[in-house]
Design a protein around this motif. Structure first.
Motif, PDB file in Angstrom:
ATOM      1  N   SER B  87      50.059  51.986  52.444  1.00 38.88           N
ATOM      2  CA  SER B  87      48.799  52.765  52.514  1.00 38.88           C
ATOM      3  C   SER B  87      47.551  51.933  52.200  1.00 38.88           C
ATOM      4  CB  SER B  87      48.846  53.952  51.547  1.00 38.88           C
ATOM      5  OG  SER B  87      49.985  54.718  51.755  1.00 38.88           O
ATOM      6  N   PRO B  88      47.286  50.892  53.011  1.00 34.24           N
ATOM      7  CA  PRO B  88      46.146  50.029  52.669  1.00 34.24           C
ATOM      8  C   PRO B  88      44.791  50.748  52.636  1.00 34.24           C
ATOM      9  CG  PRO B  88      47.139  49.385  54.786  1.00 34.24           C
ATOM     10  CD  PRO B  88      48.048  50.377  54.158  1.00 34.24           C
ATOM     11  N   LEU B  89      44.559  51.682  53.545  1.00 32.20           N
ATOM     12  CA  LEU B  89      43.240  52.341  53.531  1.00 32.20           C
ATOM     13  C   LEU B  89      43.067  53.203  52.280  1.00 32.20           C
ATOM     14  CD1 LEU B  89      40.530  52.846  54.902  1.00 32.20           C
ATOM     15  CD2 LEU B  89      41.536  54.898  55.898  1.00 32.20           C
ATOM     16  N   LEU B  90      44.131  53.939  51.918  1.00 33.47           N
ATOM     17  CA  LEU B  90      44.034  54.742  50.691  1.00 33.47           C
ATOM     18  C   LEU B  90      43.800  53.837  49.486  1.00 33.47           C
ATOM     19  CD1 LEU B  90      46.730  57.566  51.036  1.00 33.47           C
ATOM     20  CD2 LEU B  90      44.237  57.753  51.139  1.00 33.47           C
ATOM     21  N   ARG B  91      44.478  52.691  49.466  1.00 31.13           N
ATOM     22  CA  ARG B  91      44.274  51.752  48.349  1.00 31.13           C
ATOM     23  C   ARG B  91      42.831  51.261  48.311  1.00 31.13           C
ATOM     24  NH1 ARG B  91      49.033  49.994  45.784  1.00 31.13           N
ATOM     25  NH2 ARG B  91      50.863  50.793  46.860  1.00 31.13           N
ATOM     26  N   PHE B  92      42.284  50.964  49.497  1.00 34.33           N
ATOM     27  CA  PHE B  92      40.887  50.516  49.564  1.00 34.33           C
ATOM     28  C   PHE B  92      39.967  51.586  48.965  1.00 34.33           C
ATOM     29  CE2 PHE B  92      36.770  50.189  51.652  1.00 34.33           C
ATOM     30  CZ  PHE B  92      36.496  48.834  51.600  1.00 34.33           C
ATOM     31  N   LEU B  93      40.176  52.838  49.378  1.00 33.35           N
ATOM     32  CA  LEU B  93      39.306  53.931  48.913  1.00 33.35           C
ATOM     33  C   LEU B  93      39.480  54.169  47.411  1.00 33.35           C
ATOM     34  CD1 LEU B  93      39.761  56.433  51.893  1.00 33.35           C
ATOM     35  CD2 LEU B  93      37.782  54.971  51.424  1.00 33.35           C
ATOM     36  N   ILE B  94      40.738  54.142  46.946  1.00 27.66           N
ATOM     37  CA  ILE B  94      40.963  54.345  45.505  1.00 27.66           C
ATOM     38  C   ILE B  94      40.347  53.176  44.729  1.00 27.66           C
ATOM     39  CG2 ILE B  94      42.699  54.633  43.682  1.00 27.66           C
ATOM     40  CD1 ILE B  94      44.560  55.855  45.865  1.00 27.66           C
ATOM     41  N   GLY B  95      40.445  51.970  45.300  1.00 26.67           N
ATOM     42  CA  GLY B  95      39.803  50.796  44.680  1.00 26.67           C
ATOM     43  C   GLY B  95      38.299  51.013  44.537  1.00 26.67           C
ATOM     44  N   VAL B  98      37.741  53.447  41.672  1.00 22.22           N
ATOM     45  CA  VAL B  98      37.966  52.817  40.362  1.00 22.22           C
ATOM     46  C   VAL B  98      36.742  51.975  39.983  1.00 22.22           C
ATOM     47  CG1 VAL B  98      39.325  51.037  39.166  1.00 22.22           C
ATOM     48  CG2 VAL B  98      40.481  52.866  40.428  1.00 22.22           C
ATOM     49  N   SER B  99      36.208  51.245  40.965  1.00 21.87           N
ATOM     50  CA  SER B  99      35.052  50.401  40.706  1.00 21.87           C
ATOM     51  C   SER B  99      33.853  51.243  40.270  1.00 21.87           C
ATOM     52  CB  SER B  99      34.733  49.607  41.969  1.00 21.87           C
ATOM     53  OG  SER B  99      33.557  48.882  41.801  1.00 21.87           O
ATOM     54  N   ILE B 100      33.610  52.332  40.974  1.00 19.08           N
ATOM     55  CA  ILE B 100      32.461  53.188  40.637  1.00 19.08           C
ATOM     56  C   ILE B 100      32.659  53.805  39.244  1.00 19.08           C
ATOM     57  CG2 ILE B 100      31.200  55.294  41.286  1.00 19.08           C
ATOM     58  CD1 ILE B 100      31.890  54.514  44.268  1.00 19.08           C
ATOM     59  N   GLY B 101      33.889  54.282  38.972  1.00 13.73           N
ATOM     60  CA  GLY B 101      34.171  54.826  37.635  1.00 13.73           C
ATOM     61  C   GLY B 101      33.921  53.795  36.550  1.00 13.73           C
ATOM     62  N   ALA B 102      34.383  52.562  36.795  1.00 16.75           N
ATOM     63  CA  ALA B 102      34.210  51.488  35.811  1.00 16.75           C
ATOM     64  C   ALA B 102      32.727  51.187  35.599  1.00 16.75           C
ATOM     65  CB  ALA B 102      34.948  50.227  36.261  1.00 16.75           C
ATOM     66  N   LEU B 103      31.936  51.284  36.655  1.00 16.74           N
ATOM     67  CA  LEU B 103      30.506  50.964  36.518  1.00 16.74           C
ATOM     68  C   LEU B 103      29.713  52.139  35.947  1.00 16.74           C
ATOM     69  CD1 LEU B 103      30.141  48.820  39.741  1.00 16.74           C
ATOM     70  CD2 LEU B 103      30.138  48.015  37.377  1.00 16.74           C
ATOM     71  N   PHE B 276      43.176  57.128  36.056  1.00 17.54           N
ATOM     72  CA  PHE B 276      43.858  57.906  37.096  1.00 17.54           C
ATOM     73  C   PHE B 276      44.076  57.010  38.326  1.00 17.54           C
ATOM     74  CE2 PHE B 276      43.506  62.341  39.388  1.00 17.54           C
ATOM     75  CZ  PHE B 276      44.787  62.200  39.840  1.00 17.54           C
ATOM     76  N   GLY B 277      42.975  56.392  38.796  1.00 26.18           N
ATOM     77  CA  GLY B 277      43.061  55.553  39.996  1.00 26.18           C
ATOM     78  C   GLY B 277      44.009  54.381  39.806  1.00 26.18           C
ATOM     79  N   GLY B 305      38.250  46.719  48.119  1.00 33.69           N
ATOM     80  CA  GLY B 305      37.720  48.047  47.793  1.00 33.69           C
ATOM     81  C   GLY B 305      36.917  48.014  46.497  1.00 33.69           C
ATOM     82  N   LEU B 306      37.407  47.259  45.517  1.00 26.81           N
ATOM     83  CA  LEU B 306      36.681  47.139  44.244  1.00 26.81           C
ATOM     84  C   LEU B 306      35.328  46.457  44.470  1.00 26.81           C
ATOM     85  CD1 LEU B 306      39.678  45.987  41.974  1.00 26.81           C
ATOM     86  CD2 LEU B 306      38.394  48.100  41.662  1.00 26.81           C
ATOM     87  N   ILE B 307      35.307  45.446  45.337  1.00 32.76           N
ATOM     88  CA  ILE B 307      34.045  44.735  45.628  1.00 32.76           C
ATOM     89  C   ILE B 307      33.056  45.673  46.329  1.00 32.76           C
ATOM     90  CG2 ILE B 307      33.005  42.889  47.022  1.00 32.76           C
ATOM     91  CD1 ILE B 307      35.514  41.204  46.495  1.00 32.76           C
ATOM     92  N   ILE B 308      33.547  46.360  47.367  1.00 38.49           N
ATOM     93  CA  ILE B 308      32.653  47.262  48.114  1.00 38.49           C
ATOM     94  C   ILE B 308      32.225  48.436  47.225  1.00 38.49           C
ATOM     95  CG2 ILE B 308      32.466  48.770  50.155  1.00 38.49           C
ATOM     96  CD1 ILE B 308      32.489  45.742  50.764  1.00 38.49           C
TER      97      ILE B 308
END
Lengths: 67, 356
Positions: B87-95, B98-103, B276-277, B305-308
């Motif tokens: 599931s690469p696209l789902l991983r990208f989106l979850i990434g 996670v990045s937005i939550g972390a920021l 969660f992510g 995903g984390l970078i974007i």
């Protein structure tokens, strides 16, 4: 009984093993295809009272869990 | 607690990571930010002109080092294993989530531990959210959530992210004019390149050998009653705490903590998303870098995903500042939690239908 966890990364192989051990079978074969899962499944099985012997099969390991 | 081989390797990795973070903060990285995977990936996004926040742009060598440290050590030990297709696209989106939550919180799980060990009490709310998020992740895993199996792929696909890391390093050293560098703010605070790279390499190698993962430690405790992996989490905390106390850098309190805010509800919700992510992804942002280095292109896609996500967080003003969470960040946090729940239950429902 055999479960094949190939392709799955942790913690899923351990969860699959946990579910398969729910009915406390006398033995269970678990196929794993990465070192982290091999370690984690082995550790989980030992912690739940099973002994583990493993055989290597190409890039995979067959873990035989017995009570 | 039984000290097994695995546990002592994890403890060593934790101590090394705590030490590396301490040295890097001392040598110029922002306060309590020897390492922050989410922040550093966001800085890289800025350096590549993917966002316009001028204070957070730098090609962080720590990230390059972690990926390459894991790549090299996994090649040496034969653990390098090119995989893709889970599931690469789902991983990208979850990434991205996670990045937005972390920021919104201002830190990945690793920086949360570093903040805790320096006395930043705001990180306690973050820790509470992180634990609750992991509990939510464990709940959906127990219900059968899975992003599906990966398959073997070719070695070029598996090492792609490591080549990108080498390219980033070459740009940083040979063509810095192509990149953006902050002249003020956190992005301008940086340890010497060679030290950052070296510490990244060491932490990447240790993290690969030990499977160090901050989300995994708490997850295994909930899911399997197994305290092995959390040894790494505790070791980072304790070693970093000792270094901070010994050097006089430990200051307990809520106010005036470096790169932190006191909006506790969003400290909690931001890290809830990260917990969660991370469980849905199978590991925290640090672990994603390490897995990417050892050949998982699913994790490499997650890193992208984390970078974007970092770029989106700054372009749309979702990232918090020391003044607190933004209106956009608050709205995004709620939407992301709903989105992660939606993904989880959709995947579970589809799986149950297939099993019937």
């Amino acid at each position: 009984m055999t479960i094949d966890t190939s392709g799955y990364s942790c913690p899923e192989p351990v969860i699959m093993t946990k579910k398969a051990l729910r009915d406390k079978p006398d033995s269970l074969s678990v196929i794993v295809d990465n070192v982290a899962s091999r370690e984690n499944v082995t550790r989980f099985a030992r912690a739940t009272g099973y002994s583990v012997s493993e055989t290597k099969d190409g890039g995979k390991w067959i873990l035989l869990l017995t009570r | 607690m039984k000290i097994t081989g695995t546990r002592s390797v994890l403890a060593a990795a934790g101590i090394v990571t705590g030490f590396a973070a301490f040295i890097l903060a001392l040598a110029g990285n922002p306060g309590n930010m020897g390492f922050c995977i989410a922040c550093f990936l966001r800085d890289i996004a800025g350096s590549l002109s993917l966002h316009g926040s001028e204070t957070v742009q730098y090609m962080r060598p720590e990230i390059i080092g972690i990926i390459l440290g894991s790549f090299v050590i996994s090649l040496l030990t034969g653990e390098f294993s090119p995989r893709s297709g889970s599931s690469p696209l789902l991983r990208f989106l979850i990434g991205m989530c996670v990045s937005i939550g972390a920021l919104v919180f201002l830190g990945c799980p690793l920086r949360m531990v570093l903040r805790l060990s320096a006395g930043d009490a705001n990180a306690i709310a973050g820790l509470a959210g992180f634990i609750l998020g992991i509990a939510a992740g464990c709940f959906v895993l127990n219900q059968g959530f899975s992003l599906g199996p990966a398959r073997e792929t070719n070695r070029l696909e598996g090492s792609g992210i490591s080549f990108v890391a080498v390219l980033f390093l070459l740009l940083l050293v040979l063509a810095p004019s192509l990149l953006k560098f902050s002249t003020s703010g956190p992005g301008s605070m940086r340890a010497p390149v060679i030290l950052s790279l070296a510490m990244g390499l060491v932490v990447g190698a240790f993290a690969q050998r030990s499977r160090l993962c901050f989300a995994g430690g708490v997850r295994d405790l909930f899911l399997l009653r197994d305290s092995t992996l959390i040894t790494g989490f505790i070791a980072v905390f304790v070693s970093s705490l000792v270094f901070n106390i010994a050097s006089g850098s430990f200051h307990f309190g809520f106010e005036n903590q470096p790169i932190a805010h006191t909006d506790q509800l969003f400290n909690l919700l931001g890290m809830f998303i990260v917990g969660f992510g991370s469980v849905l992804l199978g590991g925290c942002p640090l672990r994603q870098l390490v897995l990417a280095g050892q050949g998982s292109s699913d994790s490499a896609v997650t890193v992208l995903g984390l970078i974007i996500g970092g770029a989106v967080a700054h372009n749309f003003n979702l990232a918090s500042s020391t003044a607190g969470a933004t209106a956009g960040g608050k709205a995004a946090s709620v939407i992301i939690i709903v989105f992660l729940a939606f993904i989880s239950f959709t995947v579970i429902a589809a799986k149950r239908r297939n099993e019937k």
